[in-house]
Design an enzyme around this catalytic site. Sequence first.
Site, PDB file in Angstrom:
ATOM      1  CG  ASP A 312      -1.818   1.186   1.312  1.00 37.88           C
ATOM      2  OD1 ASP A 312      -2.685   1.300   0.432  1.00 37.88           O
ATOM      3  OD2 ASP A 312      -1.659   2.012   2.234  1.00 37.88           O
ATOM      4  CD  GLU A 363      -2.380   2.888  -3.472  1.00 40.14           C
ATOM      5  OE1 GLU A 363      -2.733   3.912  -4.091  1.00 40.14           O
ATOM      6  OE2 GLU A 363      -1.870   2.917  -2.338  1.00 40.14           O
TER       7      GLU A 363
END
Length: 638
Positions: A312, A363
């Site tokens: 992330d 991401e």
Amino acid sequence: MKIERGIKKQLENVKKMEKSFLTGENFHLQHLLGAHLLEEGRFVFRVWAPNAQAVFLVGDFNDWKDTLPMEKDSHTGIWTIETTEAKVGDLYKYKIRQASGREIMKIDPFAIRFEQRPGDAAELYMIPEKKWKDGLWRGRMKRTNQFRRPMNIYEVHPSSWKHHEDGTPYHFSELTEELVPYLADMGYTHVEFMPLTEHPLGRSWGYQSIGYFALSSYYGTPEDFQAFVEACHLNNIGVLMDWVPGHFCINDDTLPYYDGTPQFEYSDPDRANNRRWGSINFDLGKPQVQSFLISSAMFWIEMYHLDGIRVDAVSSMLYRDYDDGPWTPNHEGGNRNFEGYYFLQKLNACIKLAHPNVLMIAEESSSETQITGMIETGALGFDYKWNMGWMNDVLRFYEMDPIYRKDHFNLVTFSFMYMMQENYLLPLSHDEVVHGKKSLMHKMWGDRYKQFAQLRNLYTFFMTHPGKKLLFMGSEWGQFLEWKFDEGLEWVDLDDDLNSKMQQFTAKLNEFYKAQPALWELEDSYDTIEIIDADNTSETVLSFIRKGKKKKDFLIVVLNMAPVERRDFHVGVPYPGTYKEVWNTEMLEHGGTWTEHNPECTSLPIAFNNYGQLIKTTVPALGAIILKPEKINLRKRN
């Protein structure tokens, strides 16, 4: 004598682990730090707190009093105690007298289980060794090229996929019974979970972790999750998990300023404080922190047989100016966070060396750094990068009144210009259906019928555009309401005919995708696609070809983004012959009005763009069709 040799061997192993920890080369640090059973009834506890004045083990077993002082190794900064007082199931913490003399209770960073929130004490817990039954799945993954396989991911927030009537969420033991068959029935190849690591606030969705080695007790036991993964593999479904190495929870009794000094975080307050998310940034250049984080990733992969990890917020680790507020340039005067850059390369190198088939997904939203590809070329070494540009452009286009779409057609065609610069994954994720952004179905223009028509059109574009796929839960049937993390999905929607048919449409599209090698076999190469017409702005129709390895294996995709049926519509084709419609989003079974497919088309020797042949067909209003060659002459390429 054997006992003495055994003790000596254990001590030697501990010393080796300590040395590699200090150099950032210990990637199984959980075997050193945390709580470990030495022999029946005797445990050893170790915690890293180099600048603490004193550390005590406290818990249920001593009424949370500082009666069990730990001893410090001044070289490593590790505090240790062996005790027979603690037993499995007890809750515990460390009472730390920090560098300033302040005393505070802190969690065990290496705990593998915590008490249920709002408490955050660690539970003394031993995960029993599992005899896995997923050898066939893992062997198959080793023998096949992941880039030449279909990948269609169902993104899930586990505690809000379904709720019990009393409002409590399903645990993984229950998700094994219900979610695994649902994934199989819907035709998904993978499931991806938002962070499963322990976190104190459900509203954070798991992205502000406290326990990097602990499955959140909110979701059940580690054994429950192991059984879930095994059931997925037995049903040919891969399992991925979001993981957050950039920042951690700001709660004072967790990781922040653990020993009273910047221990896990940067010493520069501007770099340590993540103002945008109200959290603390890891010091990614510190060797001990690198060992901690890479060990966490390894633990999840090995303990739970995960097939991949989505890292992330990669941009926040790459750029010093990513956050709100003041920032300090690097030694070259730029915004590159070199510590984060080299940590991510090291992370991917370590994971790939140990587990070559595990997928590493980023991401990441910038275009200044090569994210996927070989580390030797300067890339970070990820397998896939989320294509945030495609997602933002396409959703903006589909939200638009069709009267304006002809002037913004580049929003759906621009991605063709850069689609091979990275190995992309196309995300229609949770981030797009919260915070007032509206659900995917609600974003679509027009009345309810037109919204579903466009959602089917969007999903067809999504599935036929090069790149792996990810769709957030509830979007498969067009849930109208935004996602709510503390409630279950609106399963009652499926009582409605349009929602029910939308769910069936998604399942059939998923199966169509898996059955067509042209949609995934060459998608890491420009050989996978030919653009037929990306300039038909007046009619707002996009057409292109997706190709597989075999010459005859190709699909013609035509997407009509206008609420006008296009009759006698011309489409260029590469070979003379006949073409059969194999997909039409407006069929009655999908929620449309068509009862029959377009008739088979025979090409005409009329030039169209770069093609010497064309076919004529009808494209539904706000609809999409896919055609496949039936009988063609492969020797006469036009």
